[in-house]
Design an enzyme around this catalytic site. Structure first.
Site, PDB file in Angstrom:
ATOM      1  N   LYS A 175      -0.615  -3.936  -3.325  1.00 63.24           N
ATOM      2  CA  LYS A 175      -2.090  -3.505  -3.101  1.00 63.24           C
ATOM      3  C   LYS A 175      -1.880  -1.975  -3.497  1.00 63.24           C
ATOM      4  CE  LYS A 175      -4.877  -2.353   0.801  1.00 63.24           C
ATOM      5  NZ  LYS A 175      -4.995  -0.883   0.588  1.00 63.24           N
ATOM      6  N   SER A 194       1.116  -1.181   0.059  1.00 62.30           N
ATOM      7  CA  SER A 194      -0.165   0.129   0.047  1.00 62.30           C
ATOM      8  C   SER A 194       0.770   1.218  -0.016  1.00 62.30           C
ATOM      9  CB  SER A 194      -1.044   0.042   0.959  1.00 62.30           C
ATOM     10  OG  SER A 194      -1.919   1.033   1.091  1.00 62.30           O
ATOM     11  N   ASP A 254      10.854   5.046  -9.853  1.00 61.81           N
ATOM     12  CA  ASP A 254      10.420   5.615 -11.161  1.00 61.81           C
ATOM     13  C   ASP A 254      11.110   6.772 -11.133  1.00 61.81           C
ATOM     14  OD1 ASP A 254       9.043   3.299 -11.515  1.00 61.81           O
ATOM     15  OD2 ASP A 254       6.940   4.125 -11.200  1.00 61.81           O
TER      16      ASP A 254
END
Length: 439
Positions: free
Chosen positions: A346, A321, A332
Site C-alpha cells: 500500500k 502503509s 534501502d
C-alpha cells in the site's frame, strides 16, 4: 507539518496512513448571495454529498478520477432528493466506487469516531482489552492497560465481565461491550466481575482519557546475546514517543541488538513513521511523496538516531502503509536486515476529513516511494530473507500468541540467526545474508 486551513468552521482535517498537510477546499453550488438556497442546502443531507464531491475534486491524487467524468457525477448526485442521511451516505459510497480506490472511502459518524480514536492512540473509557473465553464464549478481560482506571482498580486478565451497568453480557460480542464501556470522561460505570478465586463482585470505575500502548518491548536472552525485542502495533500519534522511550530503556540494559516486529502492523500516521525511522537512521532519505500535480516532497534522516546497534525487522503480508515506509527506509539505507514475507503493498497516502454531520471522508492525496524509488504499490517489499509461514504455522501462532518471538516462531528464529551473523562479522566486512533451515 500537520497544519490545515478551515474554509468553514465545521470542516476539519486529520491525517493518517501517511497523510501530509493538505487543504480541504470546499464550495457550494448555490451563489453565496442566495442565502435561502445556501441555508436549505446546508441543512439537508445533500450538503454532505456536496462536501464529499468537493474534497475529492480538490484533493484526489488522480486528476482523471480513473477516467470518470467527475463533473457529471456531481450533477447526478445533486439532482437527487435525499430524504435521510442514510440515503445520502449510500449515494456517496456508490459515487466513489468508479474511482476503484479502496482507500478513498466514506465513513459514517461511528466509523469516523472509531478511526480518529485509533489514529489518535487514545480513547475515553476504563482501559481494558476485551475478548471471548474460547471455552465458554463468555466476555473476558484480555488485559488491563497500564495506568488505566481498570489497572488501578486491580481488574485482571482472565476476569469475566458478567454485566455492564446491570446489563447482562450474555451473548454480547466484544465490540458491543466496548461500545457500552466507552463514554464521556469523568462519568462512572459499574462492572460485575467474576473471578475464579473471588466469586462475583462489582467494580465501580470512572472513565478517563487513556493513551493506548502502540509499542511493547522486552529483553530476551538468546544464547550469548541480549536482544531488545520491540513490537510496534500501529503508527498512532503516540507511537513515536513510546518508541523513543522503549529504545532508550533497552539501550540502558546493554543489549547487543534489536528485533523490530512489524508483522500485522496496518500502518498509521506519516509523521510517526518518519519520526521512528529517524530514531534508527542518521543519514539518508526516508520516503518521498508525489501529489496529483507532480509536486514532490522528500523526508530524510536528520542525524538524530538514538542507536546504532544491529537491527532486524520482521514483516509479513499484513505489514502495510506506514510499516512499509519504515521498512523501505531501513532496507534501502542498509540499516537493517528485513526478514519474513512480502509486505502488503500500500504505497498511497490519505487525508481524513471530518464532515459537517460528524461523518468523515478518507481520500487518497498522493503516492509515496521508498529511497530506491521503486513502485511498491500492489507489489510490496520483498524481505532480504524471505521466509513465509505455512498455513499451519500461521494458525498456531494466531491461536497461541505466547509463542510469538520464541523458538516456535520461525521468522523470529531467523531474525535471531541474522543478528548472530551480524554480531560475528568484523566491522567493515560485508554481512552475507544466510537463511537458516527451519522445519
Amino acid at each position: 507539518m500537520n497544519q490545515y486551513t478551515k474554509p468553514f468552521p465545521w470542516l476539519k482535517s486529520i491525517f493518517f496512513t501517511g497523510a501530509i498537510a493538505t487543504t480541504a477546499a470546499f464550495s457550494l453550488l448555490a451563489p453565496m448571495g442566495d442565502r435561502s438556497v445556501f441555508a436549505a442546502l446546508q441543512d439537508s443531507p445533500k450538503n454532505i454529498v456536496d462536501e464529499v464531491w468537493q474534497i475529492v475534486n480538490s484533493d484526489y491524487v488522480d486528476n482523471t478520477f480513473n477516467n470518470v467524468d467527475w463533473q457529471v457525477t456531481r450533477k447526478q448526485l445533486l439532482s437527487r432528493d435525499y430524504t435521510s442521511k442514510q440515503q445520502a451516505y449510500d449515494a456517496i459510497r456508490k459515487a466513489l466506487e468508479p474511482l476503484a480506490d479502496p482507500y478513498t472511502r466514506f465513513l459514517d459518524p461511528e466509523q469516523f469516531k472509531s478511526l480518529t480514536s485509533q489514529t489518535a492512540g487514545e480513547l475515553s473509557g476504563i482501559g481494558i482489552r476485551l475478548g471471548l473465553n474460547e471455552k465458554n464464549q463468555k466476555l473476558m478481560v484480555v488485559e488491563p492497560i497500564e495506568n488505566s482506571p481498570a489497572a488501578q482498580a486491580d481488574i485482571k486478565s482472565g476476569d469475566e465481565i458478567v454485566a455492564i451497568d446491570s446489563k447482562s453480557t450474555e451473548g454480547m460480542t466484544a465490540e458491543e461491550a466496548s461500545a457500552l464501556i466507552r463514554g464521556e470522561v469523568g462519568t462512572d460505570i459499574t462492572l460485575k466481575i467474576s473471578r475464579e478465586d473471588k466469586g462475583i463482585f462489582d467494580v465501580k470505575l470512572t472513565r478517563a482519557q487513556i493513551e493506548l500502548p502502540a509499542v511493547h518491548s522486552s529483553v530476551k536472552q538468546e544464547g550469548k546475546m541480549k536482544v531488545g525485542y520491540i513490537i510496534l502495533d500501529e503508527f498512532s500519534s503516540h507511537a513515536a514517543e513510546q518508541m523513543e522511550r522503549s529504545i532508550k530503556n533497552l539501550n540502558s540494559q546493554k543489549i547487543d541488538g534489536y528485533v523490530l516486529d512489524l508483522r500485522g502492523n496496518p500502518g498509521g500516521l506519516l509523521h510517526a513513521s518518519i519520526a521512528i525511522a529517524r530514531m534508527w537512521i542518521d543519514n539518508g532519505e526516508i520516503v518521498h511523496t508525489i501529489d496529483r500535480k507532480g509536486g514532490e516532497q522528500k523526508f530524510s534522516a536528520n542525524q538524530s538516531a538514538i542507536t546504532q546497534l544491529p537491527l532486524v525487522v520482521l514483516v509479513d503480508g499484513n505489514s502495510a502503509s506506514a510499516s512499509e515506509i519504515l521498512t523501505g527506509a531501513l532496507k534501502d539505507n542498509k540499516r537493517a536486515t528485513i526478514v519474513g514475507s512480502r509486505t502488503f503493498g500500500k504505497a498511497v497516502v490519505q487525508s481524513v476529513h471530518s464532515l459537517s454531520d460528524g461523518s468523515g471522508l478518507a481520500v487518497t492525496i498522493s503516492r509515496y516511494y521508498p529511497p530506491s524509488g521503486a513502485d511498491i504499490n500492489h507489489k510490496g517489499i520483498v524481505p532480504d530473507i524471505k521466509l513465509d509461514l505455512s498455513t499451519e504455522q500461521q494458525k498456531r501462532l494466531a491461536i497461541n500468541p505466547e509463542l510469538r518471538a520464541t523458538s516456535d516462531d520461525p521468522q523470529y528464529k531467523q531474525a535471531i540467526a541474522s543478528l548472530e551473523n551480524i554480531a560475528l562479522t568484523p566491522p567493515g566486512a560485508s554481512q552475507p545474508v544466510k537463511p537458516i533451515s527451519i522445519r
